[in-house]
Design a protein around this motif. Structure first.
Motif, PDB file in Angstrom:
ATOM      1  N   SER A   1      -7.314  -3.717  -3.290  1.00  0.00           N
ATOM      2  CA  SER A   1      -7.922  -3.037  -2.147  1.00  0.00           C
ATOM      3  C   SER A   1      -7.593  -3.802  -0.866  1.00  0.00           C
ATOM      4  O   SER A   1      -7.235  -4.976  -0.904  1.00  0.00           O
ATOM      5  N   VAL A   2      -7.713  -3.087   0.253  1.00  0.00           N
ATOM      6  CA  VAL A   2      -7.488  -3.700   1.560  1.00  0.00           C
ATOM      7  C   VAL A   2      -8.582  -3.198   2.493  1.00  0.00           C
ATOM      8  O   VAL A   2      -8.851  -1.998   2.556  1.00  0.00           O
ATOM      9  N   ASP A   3      -9.240  -4.129   3.178  1.00  0.00           N
ATOM     10  CA  ASP A   3     -10.256  -3.783   4.169  1.00  0.00           C
ATOM     11  C   ASP A   3      -9.669  -4.023   5.559  1.00  0.00           C
ATOM     12  O   ASP A   3      -9.084  -5.075   5.813  1.00  0.00           O
TER      13      ASP A   3
ATOM     14  N   MET B   1      -8.655   3.169  -7.440  1.00  0.00           N
ATOM     15  CA  MET B   1      -9.733   3.365  -8.430  1.00  0.00           C
ATOM     16  C   MET B   1      -9.171   4.181  -9.572  1.00  0.00           C
ATOM     17  O   MET B   1      -8.939   5.386  -9.421  1.00  0.00           O
ATOM     18  N   GLY B   2      -8.898   3.526 -10.685  1.00  0.00           N
ATOM     19  CA  GLY B   2      -8.357   4.236 -11.835  1.00  0.00           C
ATOM     20  C   GLY B   2      -7.018   4.893 -11.565  1.00  0.00           C
ATOM     21  O   GLY B   2      -6.715   5.923 -12.130  1.00  0.00           O
ATOM     22  N   GLY B   3      -6.237   4.294 -10.676  1.00  0.00           N
ATOM     23  CA  GLY B   3      -4.927   4.852 -10.359  1.00  0.00           C
ATOM     24  C   GLY B   3      -4.956   5.850  -9.228  1.00  0.00           C
ATOM     25  O   GLY B   3      -3.907   6.376  -8.854  1.00  0.00           O
ATOM     26  N   ASN B   4      -6.126   6.145  -8.669  1.00  0.00           N
ATOM     27  CA  ASN B   4      -6.234   7.055  -7.534  1.00  0.00           C
ATOM     28  C   ASN B   4      -6.533   6.279  -6.265  1.00  0.00           C
ATOM     29  O   ASN B   4      -7.227   5.270  -6.302  1.00  0.00           O
ATOM     30  N   LEU B   5      -6.029   6.786  -5.155  1.00  0.00           N
ATOM     31  CA  LEU B   5      -6.277   6.165  -3.862  1.00  0.00           C
ATOM     32  C   LEU B   5      -7.631   6.613  -3.339  1.00  0.00           C
ATOM     33  O   LEU B   5      -7.953   7.805  -3.353  1.00  0.00           O
ATOM     34  N   SER B   6      -8.430   5.657  -2.902  1.00  0.00           N
ATOM     35  CA  SER B   6      -9.762   5.939  -2.387  1.00  0.00           C
ATOM     36  C   SER B   6      -9.908   5.314  -1.009  1.00  0.00           C
ATOM     37  O   SER B   6      -9.466   4.191  -0.788  1.00  0.00           O
ATOM     38  N   VAL B   7     -10.524   6.060  -0.066  1.00  0.00           N
ATOM     39  CA  VAL B   7     -10.739   5.573   1.285  1.00  0.00           C
ATOM     40  C   VAL B   7     -12.224   5.653   1.597  1.00  0.00           C
ATOM     41  O   VAL B   7     -12.862   6.683   1.394  1.00  0.00           O
TER      42      VAL B   7
ATOM     43  N   GLU C   1      -2.456  10.736  -1.554  1.00  0.00           N
ATOM     44  CA  GLU C   1      -1.374   9.963  -2.147  1.00  0.00           C
ATOM     45  C   GLU C   1      -1.015   8.715  -1.352  1.00  0.00           C
ATOM     46  O   GLU C   1      -0.456   7.773  -1.914  1.00  0.00           O
ATOM     47  N   ALA C   2      -1.314   8.708  -0.051  1.00  0.00           N
ATOM     48  CA  ALA C   2      -0.989   7.558   0.786  1.00  0.00           C
ATOM     49  C   ALA C   2      -1.859   7.598   2.035  1.00  0.00           C
ATOM     50  O   ALA C   2      -2.346   8.648   2.430  1.00  0.00           O
ATOM     51  N   VAL C   3      -2.024   6.423   2.642  1.00  0.00           N
ATOM     52  CA  VAL C   3      -2.707   6.303   3.927  1.00  0.00           C
ATOM     53  C   VAL C   3      -1.750   5.580   4.859  1.00  0.00           C
ATOM     54  O   VAL C   3      -1.131   4.588   4.470  1.00  0.00           O
ATOM     55  N   GLN C   4      -1.614   6.102   6.083  1.00  0.00           N
ATOM     56  CA  GLN C   4      -0.770   5.453   7.081  1.00  0.00           C
ATOM     57  C   GLN C   4      -1.616   5.059   8.275  1.00  0.00           C
ATOM     58  O   GLN C   4      -2.404   5.850   8.775  1.00  0.00           O
ATOM     59  N   LEU C   5      -1.427   3.828   8.714  1.00  0.00           N
ATOM     60  CA  LEU C   5      -1.998   3.362   9.970  1.00  0.00           C
ATOM     61  C   LEU C   5      -0.829   3.270  10.934  1.00  0.00           C
ATOM     62  O   LEU C   5       0.130   2.525  10.697  1.00  0.00           O
TER      63      LEU C   5
ATOM     64  N   LEU D   1     -10.619  12.041   9.667  1.00  0.00           N
ATOM     65  CA  LEU D   1     -11.618  12.547  10.596  1.00  0.00           C
ATOM     66  C   LEU D   1     -12.232  11.407  11.406  1.00  0.00           C
ATOM     67  O   LEU D   1     -12.665  10.408  10.857  1.00  0.00           O
ATOM     68  N   GLY D   2     -12.217  11.556  12.711  1.00  0.00           N
ATOM     69  CA  GLY D   2     -12.762  10.539  13.595  1.00  0.00           C
ATOM     70  C   GLY D   2     -11.754   9.508  14.058  1.00  0.00           C
ATOM     71  O   GLY D   2     -12.043   8.689  14.926  1.00  0.00           O
ATOM     72  N   PHE D   3     -10.555   9.528  13.482  1.00  0.00           N
ATOM     73  CA  PHE D   3      -9.519   8.572  13.864  1.00  0.00           C
ATOM     74  C   PHE D   3      -8.274   9.259  14.410  1.00  0.00           C
ATOM     75  O   PHE D   3      -7.314   8.598  14.748  1.00  0.00           O
ATOM     76  N   ASP D   4      -8.285  10.575  14.501  1.00  0.00           N
ATOM     77  CA  ASP D   4      -7.076  11.307  14.876  1.00  0.00           C
ATOM     78  C   ASP D   4      -6.599  11.025  16.294  1.00  0.00           C
ATOM     79  O   ASP D   4      -5.409  11.003  16.549  1.00  0.00           O
ATOM     80  N   ASP D   5      -7.483  10.796  17.238  1.00  0.00           N
ATOM     81  CA  ASP D   5      -7.071  10.471  18.604  1.00  0.00           C
ATOM     82  C   ASP D   5      -7.536   9.077  19.003  1.00  0.00           C
ATOM     83  O   ASP D   5      -7.711   8.773  20.171  1.00  0.00           O
ATOM     84  N   SER D   6      -7.711   8.248  18.031  1.00  0.00           N
ATOM     85  CA  SER D   6      -8.306   6.936  18.255  1.00  0.00           C
ATOM     86  C   SER D   6      -7.266   5.907  18.670  1.00  0.00           C
ATOM     87  O   SER D   6      -6.116   5.958  18.270  1.00  0.00           O
TER      88      SER D   6
END
Length: 99
Positions: A75-77, A90-96, A3-7, A51-56
């Motif tokens: 989109s955001v890169d 993508m079609g109303g869904n969050l894609s990473v 539902e969301a991505v947090q940096l 995965l791979g960013f948890d302690d980054s």
């Protein structure tokens, strides 16, 4: 379902990205790390590290928003030290995607 991505920054702020009702991305900077209040009910939500960013401690070197035909963010890169993260609607869904 994602539902969301947090940096999360070292100072405790969180850049939160989610898909809005018109299928565009909403990007907001929050003063604290947590589940945004619009994801209701909060007790049914959870936060999971990518995965791979948890302690980054990656540094973000570039942020490239991409607009749809109506000038809204689709989109955001993010270019990090050694990888790229692509977040899009993508079609109303969050894609990473991670390169």
């Amino acid at each position: 379902m994602l539902e969301a991505v947090q940096l999360v920054s070292p100072d405790g702020r969180a850049l939160t990205i989610t898909v809005w009702t018109d299928w565009t991305l909403v990007v907001q900077l929050w003063s604290d790390v947590g589940i945004p209040d619009y994801l209701w009910p909060p007790e049914e939500r959870s936060r999971t590290p990518i995965l791979g960013f948890d302690d980054s401690n990656n540094v973000i070197h570039a942020v490239v928003p991409r607009l749809d035909n109506f000038g809204k963010i689709a989109s955001v890169d993010f270019e990090l030290d050694s990888r790229k993260i692509m977040i899009k609607s993508m079609g109303g869904n969050l894609s990473v995607g991670i390169d």
